[in-house]
Motif scaffolding. Sequence first.
Motif, PDB file in Angstrom:
ATOM      1  N   LEU A 171       0.878  -1.163   0.000  1.00 56.90           N
ATOM      2  CA  LEU A 171       0.000   0.000   0.000  1.00 56.90           C
ATOM      3  C   LEU A 171       0.917   1.214   0.000  1.00 56.90           C
ATOM      4  N   ARG A 172       1.057   1.836  -1.162  1.00 56.87           N
ATOM      5  CA  ARG A 172       2.039   2.910  -1.337  1.00 56.87           C
ATOM      6  C   ARG A 172       1.323   4.250  -1.441  1.00 56.87           C
ATOM      7  N   LEU A 173       1.580   5.165  -0.486  1.00 57.00           N
ATOM      8  CA  LEU A 173       0.875   6.445  -0.428  1.00 57.00           C
ATOM      9  C   LEU A 173       1.665   7.565  -1.089  1.00 57.00           C
ATOM     10  N   SER A 174       0.942   8.518  -1.636  1.00 54.83           N
ATOM     11  CA  SER A 174       1.565   9.763  -2.077  1.00 54.83           C
ATOM     12  C   SER A 174       1.878  10.598  -0.838  1.00 54.83           C
ATOM     13  N   PRO A 175       2.684  11.666  -0.961  1.00 56.48           N
ATOM     14  CA  PRO A 175       3.006  12.490   0.209  1.00 56.48           C
ATOM     15  C   PRO A 175       1.773  13.022   0.935  1.00 56.48           C
ATOM     16  N   GLY A 176       0.722  13.361   0.184  1.00 58.99           N
ATOM     17  CA  GLY A 176      -0.502  13.859   0.807  1.00 58.99           C
ATOM     18  C   GLY A 176      -1.482  12.770   1.168  1.00 58.99           C
ATOM     19  N   GLY A 177      -1.222  11.524   0.730  1.00 57.93           N
ATOM     20  CA  GLY A 177      -2.056  10.388   1.093  1.00 57.93           C
ATOM     21  C   GLY A 177      -3.324  10.209   0.285  1.00 57.93           C
ATOM     22  N   LEU A 178      -3.663  11.163  -0.604  1.00 63.35           N
ATOM     23  CA  LEU A 178      -4.928  11.080  -1.333  1.00 63.35           C
ATOM     24  C   LEU A 178      -4.803  10.301  -2.639  1.00 63.35           C
ATOM     25  N   ARG A 179      -3.630   9.821  -2.927  1.00 64.33           N
ATOM     26  CA  ARG A 179      -3.385   9.012  -4.118  1.00 64.33           C
ATOM     27  C   ARG A 179      -2.494   7.850  -3.668  1.00 64.33           C
ATOM     28  N   PHE A 180      -2.841   6.638  -4.062  1.00 71.62           N
ATOM     29  CA  PHE A 180      -2.040   5.500  -3.621  1.00 71.62           C
ATOM     30  C   PHE A 180      -2.139   4.354  -4.622  1.00 71.62           C
ATOM     31  N   VAL A 181      -1.165   3.436  -4.508  1.00 68.06           N
ATOM     32  CA  VAL A 181      -1.205   2.181  -5.250  1.00 68.06           C
ATOM     33  C   VAL A 181      -1.407   1.065  -4.245  1.00 68.06           C
ATOM     34  N   VAL A 182      -2.363   0.202  -4.521  1.00 73.60           N
ATOM     35  CA  VAL A 182      -2.552  -0.999  -3.722  1.00 73.60           C
ATOM     36  C   VAL A 182      -2.256  -2.182  -4.628  1.00 73.60           C
ATOM     37  N   SER A 183      -1.378  -3.062  -4.163  1.00 75.06           N
ATOM     38  CA  SER A 183      -0.848  -4.107  -5.036  1.00 75.06           C
ATOM     39  C   SER A 183      -0.720  -5.417  -4.275  1.00 75.06           C
ATOM     40  N   GLY A 184      -1.078  -6.512  -4.925  1.00 75.31           N
ATOM     41  CA  GLY A 184      -0.969  -7.825  -4.310  1.00 75.31           C
ATOM     42  C   GLY A 184       0.208  -8.616  -4.838  1.00 75.31           C
ATOM     43  N   TRP A 185       0.955  -9.243  -3.931  1.00 72.34           N
ATOM     44  CA  TRP A 185       2.036 -10.159  -4.264  1.00 72.34           C
ATOM     45  C   TRP A 185       3.051  -9.559  -5.233  1.00 72.34           C
ATOM     46  N   GLY A 186       3.543  -8.388  -4.868  1.00 68.04           N
ATOM     47  CA  GLY A 186       4.574  -7.749  -5.677  1.00 68.04           C
ATOM     48  C   GLY A 186       4.114  -7.361  -7.063  1.00 68.04           C
ATOM     49  N   GLY A 187       2.827  -7.061  -7.207  1.00 66.35           N
ATOM     50  CA  GLY A 187       2.298  -6.664  -8.514  1.00 66.35           C
ATOM     51  C   GLY A 187       1.877  -7.840  -9.382  1.00 66.35           C
ATOM     52  N   ARG A 188       2.118  -9.064  -8.897  1.00 71.14           N
ATOM     53  CA  ARG A 188       1.791 -10.246  -9.712  1.00 71.14           C
ATOM     54  C   ARG A 188       0.373 -10.744  -9.481  1.00 71.14           C
ATOM     55  N   LEU A 205      -3.043  -1.025 -13.249  1.00 73.69           N
ATOM     56  CA  LEU A 205      -1.627  -1.002 -13.589  1.00 73.69           C
ATOM     57  C   LEU A 205      -1.227  -2.323 -14.219  1.00 73.69           C
ATOM     58  N   LYS A 206      -0.167  -2.282 -15.007  1.00 72.26           N
ATOM     59  CA  LYS A 206       0.289  -3.470 -15.699  1.00 72.26           C
ATOM     60  C   LYS A 206       0.722  -4.531 -14.698  1.00 72.26           C
ATOM     61  N   ARG A 207       0.305  -5.731 -14.929  1.00 71.18           N
ATOM     62  CA  ARG A 207       0.601  -6.823 -13.995  1.00 71.18           C
ATOM     63  C   ARG A 207       2.106  -7.108 -13.957  1.00 71.18           C
ATOM     64  N   GLY A 208       2.586  -7.432 -12.770  1.00 76.57           N
ATOM     65  CA  GLY A 208       3.994  -7.782 -12.603  1.00 76.57           C
ATOM     66  C   GLY A 208       4.873  -6.633 -12.179  1.00 76.57           C
ATOM     67  N   TRP A 209       4.336  -5.415 -12.135  1.00 76.27           N
ATOM     68  CA  TRP A 209       5.109  -4.247 -11.735  1.00 76.27           C
ATOM     69  C   TRP A 209       4.739  -3.860 -10.315  1.00 76.27           C
ATOM     70  N   TRP A 210       5.769  -3.730  -9.484  1.00 77.55           N
ATOM     71  CA  TRP A 210       5.617  -3.466  -8.051  1.00 77.55           C
ATOM     72  C   TRP A 210       5.710  -1.974  -7.788  1.00 77.55           C
ATOM     73  N   PRO A 211       4.838  -1.388  -6.930  1.00 77.44           N
ATOM     74  CA  PRO A 211       4.836   0.066  -6.722  1.00 77.44           C
ATOM     75  C   PRO A 211       6.002   0.530  -5.842  1.00 77.44           C
ATOM     76  N   VAL A 212       6.702   1.545  -6.308  1.00 70.54           N
ATOM     77  CA  VAL A 212       7.821   2.130  -5.564  1.00 70.54           C
ATOM     78  C   VAL A 212       7.434   3.479  -4.972  1.00 70.54           C
ATOM     79  N   SER A 213       6.820   4.326  -5.788  1.00 65.23           N
ATOM     80  CA  SER A 213       6.569   5.700  -5.348  1.00 65.23           C
ATOM     81  C   SER A 213       5.361   6.267  -6.083  1.00 65.23           C
ATOM     82  N   VAL A 214       4.574   7.063  -5.369  1.00 67.27           N
ATOM     83  CA  VAL A 214       3.398   7.727  -5.944  1.00 67.27           C
ATOM     84  C   VAL A 214       3.446   9.199  -5.554  1.00 67.27           C
ATOM     85  N   SER A 215       3.279  10.071  -6.518  1.00 70.39           N
ATOM     86  CA  SER A 215       3.265  11.516  -6.260  1.00 70.39           C
ATOM     87  C   SER A 215       1.837  12.017  -6.129  1.00 70.39           C
ATOM     88  N   ASP A 216       1.679  13.201  -5.561  1.00 63.74           N
ATOM     89  CA  ASP A 216       0.357  13.804  -5.430  1.00 63.74           C
ATOM     90  C   ASP A 216      -0.165  14.267  -6.786  1.00 63.74           C
TER      91      ASP A 216
END
Length: 363
Positions: A171-188, A205-216
């Motif tokens: 569960l990867r949050l943007s700095p403000g928290g209002l935008r995020f990526v939720v991903s299961g099993w490393g994007g797989r 999002l494309k399958r197999g890609w793991w979330p690193v960072s999300v901006s506002d």
Amino acid sequence: MRTLREDLRALAEQAPDVDLAAQAVRGARRRRATRLAVLTATVTCLIAGGGAALLQQARPVPAIVLTPPETKVLPLPAKDVGPVEQAYQPRCRVAAEECADRAWRIMTRDGETYELGRDVAGPLQVTADGRRIAYYSSKHRVIVVRDLASGKVWKSPLKQSAEDFAVEYALRLSPGGLRFVVSGWGGRREPNKLVDVERGTVVDLKRGWWPVSVSDGSGPVVLAKPYDMTSQVWVLGHAPITIQDFTYDYSALAPDGRTLARLGQTFDRDRRPMVELDGSIVLFDAVRGGRETRVQMSGIAEGLRPSKLGGWSNGTELTVLAVPPEPDGPAAVVYAVDVRTGQSRKLFALRDEGRSVVPGLVR
């Protein structure tokens, strides 16, 4: 190359079977026999000495047991809560099934500790500045974002079952928290989605890609995909770049919108493990790739080693989590590291609890 999970599983399979109940009984019998032997020897010496005073002196002195003060835990107020230093779920000291719904606690920078309630026993993350939290509400079956100072709440437009979080997830949050990526099993595994709770949008999002960072707002989203010996980093809207390490250990995107950091490592086919972290930070351009800068970290306490990276407190300082290599080592510590010099300064130590969350940490 095997994953850490596979290595740990293989190690567990090699461990001998132990009957803990029988072992406990044998230990109790040994302790009882030892106490009887000591008592017998003491009485024999007293009789030989013939002194009542000696008998009085031989009486055992009760051990002094120092009980650590309990943390004062309050229900989370509706508003006016300060920024979070760390969050944790209390260590489970009873049967596992009784710990499944342990509520999260948050510790603020001013020393207060609050409990979030039984509805918040699943995923929880904190924005890098500690001012907002995001958690899965089992009651509403959505991710909820909450501003701690104002008490304002936003609900995700994406309905999810608790089973989405029964396996490895991010569960990867943007700095403000209002935008995020939720991903299961490393994007797989589903879900792998970009959610904007302010606009009410969900993007696959494309399958197999793991979330690193999300901006506002409409800022960059960074994904990664490790291969056997290399990894790809993809800033959406640009072509992926390739780096010469297999790693998940990235920072959030820097304020300049293109600089990313990862933990440096060395590789040796004849060594076990073949890949080891070397205590450095590697800076690179996540959009263009090319030249990299390696900085050796200093000031990390003895007995700890850098383990995870997080958000940027400014343009030059990066959050780093340092942990002990062994389970019985010192407490893990969060540092701010200057990426120009590698010099670190201690922020706080983690509580010795079961699950912990550091604001902005990429894990």
